[in-house]
Design a protein around this motif. Structure first.
Motif, short mmCIF file in Angstrom:
data_model
loop_
_atom_site.label_atom_id
_atom_site.label_comp_id
_atom_site.label_asym_id
_atom_site.label_seq_id
_atom_site.Cartn_x
_atom_site.Cartn_y
_atom_site.Cartn_z
N VAL A 74 1.13 -0.91 0.37
CA VAL A 74 -0.12 -0.04 -0.06
C VAL A 74 0.98 0.87 -0.21
N ASN A 75 0.90 1.78 -1.00
CA ASN A 75 2.24 2.98 -1.18
C ASN A 75 0.62 4.19 -1.18
N ASN A 76 1.57 4.64 0.29
CA ASN A 76 -0.02 5.96 1.01
C ASN A 76 0.42 6.68 1.27
N ALA A 77 2.01 6.88 1.96
CA ALA A 77 2.52 7.92 2.65
C ALA A 77 2.65 9.08 1.49
N GLY A 78 1.87 10.40 1.93
CA GLY A 78 1.91 11.57 1.62
C GLY A 78 1.38 13.18 2.49
N LEU A 79 1.85 13.82 1.68
CA LEU A 79 1.27 15.85 2.81
C LEU A 79 1.20 16.10 1.46
N GLY A 80 0.22 17.44 1.49
CA GLY A 80 0.59 18.67 0.58
C GLY A 80 1.67 19.96 1.16
N LEU A 81 1.65 20.42 -0.40
CA LEU A 81 2.55 21.44 -0.07
C LEU A 81 2.38 22.65 -0.26
N PRO A 82 1.96 23.84 0.79
CA PRO A 82 1.41 24.38 0.29
C PRO A 82 1.97 25.99 -0.75
N GLY A 83 1.66 26.52 -1.39
CA GLY A 83 2.00 27.91 -2.02
C GLY A 83 1.97 27.57 -3.58
N PHE A 84 2.92 28.44 -4.90
CA PHE A 84 2.25 28.70 -5.80
C PHE A 84 3.41 28.51 -5.71
N TYR A 85 4.01 27.71 -7.28
CA TYR A 85 5.12 26.81 -7.57
C TYR A 85 6.75 27.70 -7.00
N VAL A 132 -6.68 4.10 -5.92
CA VAL A 132 -7.67 4.98 -5.41
C VAL A 132 -7.53 6.45 -5.01
N CYS A 133 -8.36 7.34 -5.60
CA CYS A 133 -8.42 8.67 -5.77
C CYS A 133 -9.49 8.96 -4.70
N PRO A 134 -8.72 8.88 -3.50
CA PRO A 134 -10.29 9.84 -2.62
C PRO A 134 -10.40 11.56 -2.68
N GLY A 135 -11.52 12.81 -2.17
CA GLY A 135 -11.53 13.11 -2.44
C GLY A 135 -11.10 13.56 -0.81
N PHE A 136 -11.74 14.97 -0.40
CA PHE A 136 -11.85 15.42 0.99
C PHE A 136 -11.92 14.49 1.98
N THR A 137 -10.81 14.06 2.29
CA THR A 137 -11.20 12.44 3.85
C THR A 137 -10.31 13.11 5.10
N TYR A 138 -11.29 12.48 6.33
CA TYR A 138 -10.83 12.71 7.37
C TYR A 138 -9.51 12.00 8.08
N SER A 139 -8.12 13.22 8.75
CA SER A 139 -6.95 12.82 9.01
C SER A 139 -6.61 13.75 9.17
N GLU A 140 -4.62 13.25 9.22
CA GLU A 140 -4.23 14.31 9.69
C GLU A 140 -3.57 15.56 8.12
N PHE A 141 -4.59 15.38 7.18
CA PHE A 141 -3.66 15.58 5.67
C PHE A 141 -3.88 17.14 6.37
N HIS A 142 -4.98 18.24 6.49
CA HIS A 142 -4.80 18.71 6.30
C HIS A 142 -4.46 19.62 7.69
N ASP A 143 -4.27 19.42 8.74
CA ASP A 143 -3.82 19.93 10.39
C ASP A 143 -2.40 19.92 9.60
N VAL A 144 -1.53 19.05 9.25
CA VAL A 144 0.27 19.32 8.29
C VAL A 144 0.01 19.93 7.91
N ASN A 145 -0.54 20.52 6.36
CA ASN A 145 -0.92 21.16 5.80
C ASN A 145 -1.64 22.36 5.85
N ASN A 146 -1.72 22.74 7.64
CA ASN A 146 -2.04 23.97 7.74
C ASN A 146 -3.65 24.40 7.28
N SER A 147 -4.08 23.52 6.50
CA SER A 147 -5.47 24.50 6.34
C SER A 147 -6.39 23.31 6.74
N ARG A 148 -6.73 23.63 8.08
CA ARG A 148 -7.91 23.50 8.80
C ARG A 148 -8.97 23.84 9.15
#
Ligand SMILES: NC(=O)c1ccc[n+]([C@@H]2O[C@H](COP(=O)([O-])OP(=O)(O)OC[C@H]3O[C@@H](n4cnc5c(N)ncnc54)[C@H](OP(=O)(O)O)[C@@H]3O)[C@@H](O)[C@H]2O)c1
Length: 269
Positions: A88-99, A184-200
């Motif tokens: 299960v290849n799953n690890a990840g996060l979001g990197l906020p900001g423009f390029y 698998v292509c989830p949309g918004f899912t409850y997890s720590e993802f949006h805490d890590v990228n500060n968009s909670r």
């Protein structure tokens, strides 16, 4: 108990969707190798699934921005004679900001984590699966990989589109064998993802129907891989968004995503 006696390696198992995969696979009988950076989380999840499901576990604290990490994980498995039957290849996060807001080293680490480590893990695990005549590969992509790219989080959609296309190619190469591959292509899912990228604070303002719990995402993904569905979008809302992006003329779909992401970015300030 369809996975009894199999070994599953789950990346990003210390939280969210990855931890949910680990629990669900253990409940279905799989022994679990858990990997992520936070060893305390891996240890406590390992103890939990061992206690609840009497499976074997292995915790591998690794940072997948390090290009040697997938090899280290696989070496740790093979040194004890443990196969990886389910990846299960799953690890990840979001990197906020423009390029251009984000310095190159952060982009490079992001690509290592979100693209290269996934491809590296598959290159290490797939030959053994083919030899043994059994394998399951689940790659956690996103709705973002199936719709036009957004402004901000610039490489996120691209990295997820890569996973969709990569999984389709792998599945095509594995046709006729008992090795099955799904993105698998989830949309918004409850997890720590949006805490890590500060968009909670921002996502908390979104309507609840746009969100899913991790459990139905994971259960759907496991059903999808068993049923040979190569690209799986969980949830009615997410399916609708993907359908809309497909049926709208391309420039309209791009404008829709551009508008939504601009709104999001304004709230980020
Ligand atoms: N939540 C959503 O709305 C959503 C939607 C679509 C797709 N996804 C995708 O789902 C996957 C899982 O995310 P999630 O929602 O479960 O988020 P999460 O709760 O924040 O979990 C992310 C996991 O990835 C691990 N991770 C992050 N950076 C890592 C690194 N450098 N090396 C090793 N492990 C690392 C984290 O562990 P450590 O911090 O302990 O290393 C954690 O276990 C991601 O690929 C994400 O893109 C999420």
């Amino acid at each position: 108990m369809i996975y009894r006696g199999k070994w599953a390696l789950v990346t990003g198992a210390s939280a969210g969707i990855g931890a949910t995969f680990a629990r669900s696979l253990a409940a279905k009988g799989a022994n679990i190798a858990l990997t992520a950076r936070r060893m305390d989380r891996l240890d406590s999840l390992a103890a939990e699934v061992k206690r609840d499901y009497a499976v074997e576990t292995k915790a591998l604290p690794l940072d997948f921005t390090d290009p040697t990490a997938p090899q280290l994980a696989m070496d740790a498995m093979s040194s004890e004679g443990l196969p990886v039957d389910i990846l299960v290849n799953n690890a990840g996060l979001g990197l906020p900001g423009f390029y251009t807001d984000v310095p190159w080293p952060a982009h490079r680490d992001f690509l290592e984590l979100m693209v290269t480590s996934y491809a590296h893990f598959v290159s290490l695990a797939l030959p053994g699966m083919q030899e043994r005549g059994y394998g399951r590969i689940i790659q956690v992509a996103s709705v973002a990989g199936l719709v036009p790219g957004s402004s901000g989080h610039t490489l996120y959609g691209a990295s997820k589109a890569f996973l969709v296309s990569f999984s389709q190619s792998l599945a095509a190469e594995c046709v006729g064998s008992n090795v099955k591959v799904s993105a698998v292509c989830p949309g918004f899912t409850y997890s720590e993802f949006h805490d890590v990228n500060n968009s909670r604070n921002i996502v908390n303002k979104l309507p609840k129907f746009m969100f899913m719990e991790a459990a139905p995402v994971v259960e759907g993904a496991l059903r999808a891989v068993e049923n040979g569905h190569v690209v799986f979008v969980p949830g009615v809302w997410n399916k609708f968004v993907v359908w809309l992006a497909k049926v709208l003329p391309r420039p309209w779909a791009a404008a829709m995503v551009r508008g939504q992401s601009a709104k999001f970015r304004r709230q980020e300030g």
